[in-house]
Design a protein around this motif. Structure first.
Motif, PDB file in Angstrom:
ATOM      1  N   MET A 342      40.556  74.709  14.544  1.00 22.92           N
ATOM      2  CA  MET A 342      41.922  75.049  14.412  1.00 22.92           C
ATOM      3  C   MET A 342      42.439  74.790  13.200  1.00 22.92           C
ATOM      4  N   GLY A 343      41.480  73.752  12.394  1.00 20.30           N
ATOM      5  CA  GLY A 343      41.994  72.968  11.247  1.00 20.30           C
ATOM      6  C   GLY A 343      43.097  71.820  11.549  1.00 20.30           C
ATOM      7  N   ALA A 344      42.849  71.110  12.301  1.00 16.44           N
ATOM      8  CA  ALA A 344      43.720  70.169  12.748  1.00 16.44           C
ATOM      9  C   ALA A 344      43.504  68.777  12.339  1.00 16.44           C
ATOM     10  N   THR A 345      44.490  67.944  11.997  1.00 15.16           N
ATOM     11  CA  THR A 345      44.358  66.658  11.557  1.00 15.16           C
ATOM     12  C   THR A 345      43.486  65.781  12.480  1.00 15.16           C
ATOM     13  N   PHE A 346      44.049  66.130  13.907  1.00 17.14           N
ATOM     14  CA  PHE A 346      43.330  65.453  15.050  1.00 17.14           C
ATOM     15  C   PHE A 346      42.817  66.536  16.008  1.00 17.14           C
ATOM     16  N   GLY A 347      41.605  66.139  16.366  1.00 16.51           N
ATOM     17  CA  GLY A 347      41.153  67.275  17.622  1.00 16.51           C
ATOM     18  C   GLY A 347      40.921  66.205  18.837  1.00 16.51           C
ATOM     19  N   VAL A 348      41.644  66.295  20.025  1.00 13.40           N
ATOM     20  CA  VAL A 348      41.404  65.557  21.097  1.00 13.40           C
ATOM     21  C   VAL A 348      40.933  66.353  22.168  1.00 13.40           C
ATOM     22  N   ALA A 349      40.052  65.522  23.153  1.00 14.10           N
ATOM     23  CA  ALA A 349      39.519  66.235  24.055  1.00 14.10           C
ATOM     24  C   ALA A 349      39.350  65.422  25.382  1.00 14.10           C
ATOM     25  N   VAL A 350      39.289  65.947  26.707  1.00 14.64           N
ATOM     26  CA  VAL A 350      39.292  65.283  27.822  1.00 14.64           C
ATOM     27  C   VAL A 350      38.443  66.026  28.603  1.00 14.64           C
ATOM     28  N   SER A 351      37.664  65.145  29.393  1.00 15.30           N
ATOM     29  CA  SER A 351      36.693  65.756  30.329  1.00 15.30           C
ATOM     30  C   SER A 351      36.571  64.519  31.555  1.00 15.30           C
ATOM     31  N   GLY A 352      36.983  64.775  32.815  1.00 13.50           N
ATOM     32  CA  GLY A 352      37.007  64.019  33.884  1.00 13.50           C
ATOM     33  C   GLY A 352      36.880  64.440  35.292  1.00 13.50           C
ATOM     34  N   VAL A 353      36.786  63.659  36.075  1.00 13.73           N
ATOM     35  CA  VAL A 353      36.629  63.926  37.646  1.00 13.73           C
ATOM     36  C   VAL A 353      37.962  63.625  38.165  1.00 13.73           C
ATOM     37  N   ALA A 354      38.786  64.807  38.432  1.00 11.79           N
ATOM     38  CA  ALA A 354      40.343  64.461  39.064  1.00 11.79           C
ATOM     39  C   ALA A 354      40.081  64.401  40.406  1.00 11.79           C
ATOM     40  N   GLY A 355      39.085  65.088  41.012  1.00 10.72           N
ATOM     41  CA  GLY A 355      38.983  64.965  42.592  1.00 10.72           C
ATOM     42  C   GLY A 355      39.623  65.862  43.212  1.00 10.72           C
ATOM     43  N   PRO A 356      39.915  65.870  44.649  1.00  8.83           N
ATOM     44  CA  PRO A 356      39.273  64.738  45.429  1.00  8.83           C
ATOM     45  C   PRO A 356      37.720  64.827  45.637  1.00  8.83           C
ATOM     46  N   GLY A 357      37.392  66.139  45.288  1.00  8.31           N
ATOM     47  CA  GLY A 357      35.567  66.045  45.409  1.00  8.31           C
ATOM     48  C   GLY A 357      34.983  66.026  43.981  1.00  8.31           C
ATOM     49  N   GLY A 358      33.724  65.973  44.222  1.00 10.16           N
ATOM     50  CA  GLY A 358      33.159  65.947  42.700  1.00 10.16           C
ATOM     51  C   GLY A 358      32.648  64.528  42.185  1.00 10.16           C
ATOM     52  N   GLY A 359      33.287  63.434  42.766  1.00 11.29           N
ATOM     53  CA  GLY A 359      32.758  62.179  42.346  1.00 11.29           C
ATOM     54  C   GLY A 359      31.275  61.750  42.603  1.00 11.29           C
ATOM     55  N   THR A 360      30.631  60.948  41.764  1.00 15.43           N
ATOM     56  CA  THR A 360      29.377  60.287  42.052  1.00 15.43           C
ATOM     57  C   THR A 360      29.280  58.859  42.111  1.00 15.43           C
ATOM     58  N   ASP A 361      28.387  58.171  42.221  1.00 14.41           N
ATOM     59  CA  ASP A 361      28.580  56.769  42.315  1.00 14.41           C
ATOM     60  C   ASP A 361      28.432  56.319  40.733  1.00 14.41           C
ATOM     61  N   GLU A 362      27.655  57.084  39.887  1.00 12.24           N
ATOM     62  CA  GLU A 362      27.937  56.703  38.407  1.00 12.24           C
ATOM     63  C   GLU A 362      29.289  57.204  37.986  1.00 12.24           C
ATOM     64  N   LYS A 363      29.869  58.414  38.361  1.00  9.97           N
ATOM     65  CA  LYS A 363      31.016  58.709  37.792  1.00  9.97           C
ATOM     66  C   LYS A 363      32.047  59.021  39.076  1.00  9.97           C
ATOM     67  N   PRO A 364      32.629  58.010  39.509  1.00  4.04           N
ATOM     68  CA  PRO A 364      33.646  58.286  40.581  1.00  4.04           C
ATOM     69  C   PRO A 364      34.752  59.130  40.353  1.00  4.04           C
ATOM     70  N   VAL A 365      35.236  59.749  41.344  1.00  2.00           N
ATOM     71  CA  VAL A 365      36.743  60.339  41.047  1.00  2.00           C
ATOM     72  C   VAL A 365      37.533  59.420  40.290  1.00  2.00           C
TER      73      VAL A 365
END
Ligand code: ATP
Ligand code: MG
Length: 421
Positions: A342-365
């Protein structure tokens, strides 16, 4: 001399739980800002005898009574009848009210009918309170002994405007003890309320300074108040320094977090583009809340599915397979690629486990990774906020934008955000 103000709020819906009495809460806040306190709030049914009894009761402990509701055109709208009965007067047709009603209805393609006309009738001897936002005007009645009754529409936006424009000035004029208070606000994001509270406590402010907190989650607001004759400047300086400039995002009580960010982006002539996974476009929504956002916000890729991360944002499948979609490696690429795309000054990104499922010991909800790709540097942050889905998403979006704010202001980036704890 004290000036007790009370509210008589009518409506069956207030008593059977369908509607919360927000009108009284609004008045309570407005009065407290002026150093006054509500004396009493009485909720009564749309019932003649209840209303009359309510007025009697409040008149024995109040100098001014505000009635809320019951000014509409239907048979359960009894306020104007009851107030005139209480004052022992009849009703008359107020020409200003009729003109207002006719004009208001005409704009909406309607004409005055026999039920609407009821709203142009006010108690004899009253003064009309205009209602610019609705049909029913309010009115003020003053008894020989000085007791004032102000009747306002129950519709919250109408009530608030009528109260602020017409009743509050009247209260201020009559309440000789009402002191205008000076107020200073600090709006913070990034530390929990308990931490903010401790910081302020350590400031040991003089007893003339009233401190109040508001958890406007996930923001924490602090307000200092004092009478106008008190010099608040030393306390303000102390608090400002103790909280620090990176925690305080604004000192303007009217300015939102998003407005502040937009202001900073505009000042730096910077733009932003977002690549969102678990926030599903929420960051973009926040960024477009403020008018003028097109100057700073370019666009968003909601790369929810891994295939979209790969095809649109060039995240190699191997990286996802090795580190997982919720990882520093993936958000680093997402942020960089959306910035380039997009030719932006800032590129921002998010990726996460919002739940309620999908959590692991290493990456909990509640685990989320944020990537920021800026003109001077790029970085990633791992955060954890164990909560429910909507709150995790809100926090993830806020933290992302707060990191951009800190970059724009040249503040250090925290190693974590212990928000809300
Ligand atoms: P209308 O002309 O709409 O009949 P009104 O002055 O007669 O106005 P009400 O009929 O009592 O007022 O209420 C109008 C609307 O405002 C309703 O939706 C009601 O639920 C809401 N309302 C009434 N009183 C309150 C209150 N104290 N707090 C919040 N909402 C309220
Ligand atoms: Mg009504």
């Amino acid at each position: 001399m004290s000036f007790p103000v009370s509210i008589l709020a009518t409506g069956s819906e207030l008593l059977d739980g369908r509607v919360v009495d927000t009108n009284s809460n609004f008045v309570a806040q407005a009065l407290s800002e002026c150093g006054l306190k509500l004396q009493r709030v009485l909720l009564v049914d749309d019932d003649r005898s209840e209303l009359v009894a309510g007025l009697r009761e409040l008149s024995s402990v109040s100098r001014l009574i505000i009635t809320s509701g019951g000014l509409g055109p239907t048979t359960d709208d009894l306020t104007r009848d009851i107030v005139s009965e209480f004052f022992g007067v009849g009703l008359y047709e107020e020409p200003k009210a009729r003109t207002h009603l006719e004009g208001f209805l005409k704009k909406r393609g309607r004409v005055l009918d026999s039920s609407n006309i009821k709203q142009a009738y006010l108690p004899v001897g009253s003064e009309m309170i205009p209602n610019e936002l609705g049909t029913a005007p309010g009115f003020t009645m003053v008894r020989g002994d000085g007791l004032v009754v102000c009747s306002l529409s129950g519709v919250p936006r109408e009530f608030k405007k009528m109260f602020t424009d017409s009743v509050l000035p009247l209260i201020m004029e009559r309440a000789q003890n009402a002191q205008r208070l000076q107020k200073v606000s600090f709006k913070t994001f990034g530390m929990p309320e308990s931490y903010v509270g401790q910081v302020i406590e350590r400031c040991a402010l003089p007893e003339q300074v009233i401190v109040s907190y508001r958890a406007a989650m996930p923001e924490i607001h602090v307000r200092l108040k004092a009478v106008e004759s008190f010099d608040l400047s030393a306390s303000v300086e102390k608090v400002r320094a103790a909280l620090g400039p990176s925690l305080i995002f604004s000192e303007d009580p009217q300015q939102s977090f998003f407005e502040r960010l937009q202001e900073l982006l505009l000042q730096k002539r910077a733009t932003i583009a977002t690549a969102e996974s678990c926030t599903g476009g929420l960051i973009a929504e926040y960024l477009t809340r403020t008018p003028g956002s097109s100057e700073v916000f370019l666009g968003s890729v909601v790369s929810y599915d891994n295939a979209v991360k790969e095809k649109v944002l060039q995240v190699p499948g191997g990286v996802i397979a090795q580190h997982g979609a919720v990882s520093a490696e993936v958000v680093r690429i997402m942020a960089r690629e959306v910035r380039n795309l997009m030719g932006a000054t800032f590129g921002v990104a998010v990726s996460g486990v919002a739940g309620p499922g999908g959590g692991t010991d290493e990456k909990p909800v509640g685990t989320f990774f944020i990537g920021i790709a800026g003109p001077e540097r790029s970085f990633e942050l791992r955060c954890f906020y164990g909560s429910e889905r909507s709150i995790i998403r809100t926090y993830a979006a806020y933290v992302t934008l707060d990191l951009v704010r800190r970059e724009l202001q040249g503040h250090p980036i925290p190693s974590s955000y212990p928000i809300g704890a």
